[in-house]
Enzyme design. Structure first.
Site, mmCIF file in Angstrom:
data_model
loop_
_atom_site.group_PDB
_atom_site.id
_atom_site.type_symbol
_atom_site.label_atom_id
_atom_site.label_comp_id
_atom_site.label_asym_id
_atom_site.label_seq_id
_atom_site.Cartn_x
_atom_site.Cartn_y
_atom_site.Cartn_z
ATOM 1 N N MET A 7 0.872 -1.162 0.000
ATOM 2 C CA MET A 7 0.000 0.000 0.000
ATOM 3 C C MET A 7 0.916 1.220 0.000
ATOM 4 O O MET A 7 2.063 1.131 0.414
ATOM 5 C CB MET A 7 -0.831 0.033 1.282
ATOM 6 C CG MET A 7 -1.725 -1.160 1.456
ATOM 7 S SD MET A 7 -2.645 -1.062 3.003
ATOM 8 C CE MET A 7 -1.528 -0.199 4.048
ATOM 9 N N SER B 235 -1.802 3.511 -7.717
ATOM 10 C CA SER B 235 -2.919 4.188 -8.377
ATOM 11 C C SER B 235 -2.447 5.457 -9.081
ATOM 12 O O SER B 235 -2.982 5.836 -10.123
ATOM 13 C CB SER B 235 -4.018 4.505 -7.363
ATOM 14 O OG SER B 235 -4.534 3.300 -6.833
ATOM 15 N N GLU C 105 -6.594 -1.976 -8.112
ATOM 16 C CA GLU C 105 -7.019 -2.778 -6.952
ATOM 17 C C GLU C 105 -7.207 -4.238 -7.377
ATOM 18 O O GLU C 105 -8.153 -4.923 -6.946
ATOM 19 C CB GLU C 105 -8.314 -2.225 -6.331
ATOM 20 C CG GLU C 105 -8.295 -0.733 -6.010
ATOM 21 C CD GLU C 105 -7.403 -0.355 -4.827
ATOM 22 O OE1 GLU C 105 -6.813 -1.265 -4.203
ATOM 23 O OE2 GLU C 105 -7.280 0.851 -4.545
ATOM 24 N N VAL D 226 -12.255 -2.911 3.998
ATOM 25 C CA VAL D 226 -11.854 -1.583 3.559
ATOM 26 C C VAL D 226 -11.746 -0.682 4.788
ATOM 27 O O VAL D 226 -12.625 -0.691 5.644
ATOM 28 C CB VAL D 226 -12.855 -1.030 2.522
ATOM 29 C CG1 VAL D 226 -12.478 0.376 2.093
ATOM 30 C CG2 VAL D 226 -12.906 -1.951 1.312
#
Ligand SMILES: [Zn+2]
Length: 216
Positions: A11, A16, A87, A172
């Site tokens: 992460m 992204s 994702e 999440v």
């Protein structure tokens, strides 16, 4: 030759942001992308980065057939010159097989972006299938750092600031500010093994109960 490329990392490693950069570069050249995502932090049907950039995307349902989606899209005379799947760790293994078929049978490049391992340092099924099928795996080396300053290679889940190693693979993170708020933090392997997050390290440093280890 079209390729299935898996951009992987922890992460916070800028996946992204890179996905949005690829999208930007190709659309600047007049190309049209099909963008898939699942559980993006910005909500359904969005691909967003921590730097605040965002674009519209197709939210992938649990049982969606990505290959069929593209065949359907193209058969309506609509364009798709390449595919981005963000994702991708949340996709089912069969959906990764469908992406490989998009490369082989529809001759489109597919760029998949995903976290390699979960908070227990186990491969996500979608990421495992990508490692098995991808033409190339690119490990993103954007320096995410542990609180100690070492390179962060592992993802930790925290509940109320304390690292946990049990629970569902996919939860999440929320931003409710409640005491059992689920959060995520990247750590070096050493601190992942010791379950020391930034807040537990800080608490230990401040606590009078933690005495210096005597050498006597
Ligand atoms: Zn560390």
């Amino acid at each position: 030759m079209p390729e299935l490329v898996f951009f992987s990392g922890t992460m916070d490693c800028g996946k992204s942001t890179l996905a949005l950069q690829i999208e930007h570069n190709r659309s600047a050249r007049g190309l049209v992308g099909m963008i898939f995502t699942r559980n993006d932090r910005a909500g359904e049907g969005k691909l967003s980065s921590r730097l605040g950039l965002v674009t519209d995307a197709v939210e992938v349902g649990e049982h969606a057939d990505l290959y069929a989606h593209l065949v359907d899209h193209l058969s309506q005379g609509r364009r798709a010159d390449y595919v981005i799947a963000d994702e991708a760790q949340f996709l089912a293994p069969e959906q990764i097989d469908q992406l490989a078929r998009v490369v082989d049978d529809l001759d489109l490049d597919v760029y998949a972006f995903g976290i390699t391992t979960d908070f227990r340092s186990k491969l996500f099924p979608g990421s495992q299938r990508l490692v098995e099928l991808a033409d190339r795996v690119e490990v993103l080396q954007v320096e995410a750092l542990c609180w100690c300053g070492a390179r962060a290679t592992h993802n930790a889940r925290t509940v109320g600031g304390v690292m946990v190693v049990e629970g569902a693979q996919v939860v999440v993170g929320d931003v409710t500010g409640s005491p059992d708020e689920v959060g995520y933090e990247v750590l070096c392997r050493r601190h992942h093994r010791r379950r020391m997050t930034a807040s537990t390290a800080r608490a230990a440093a401040l606590s009078p109960d933690v005495l210096p280890v005597s050498s006597a």
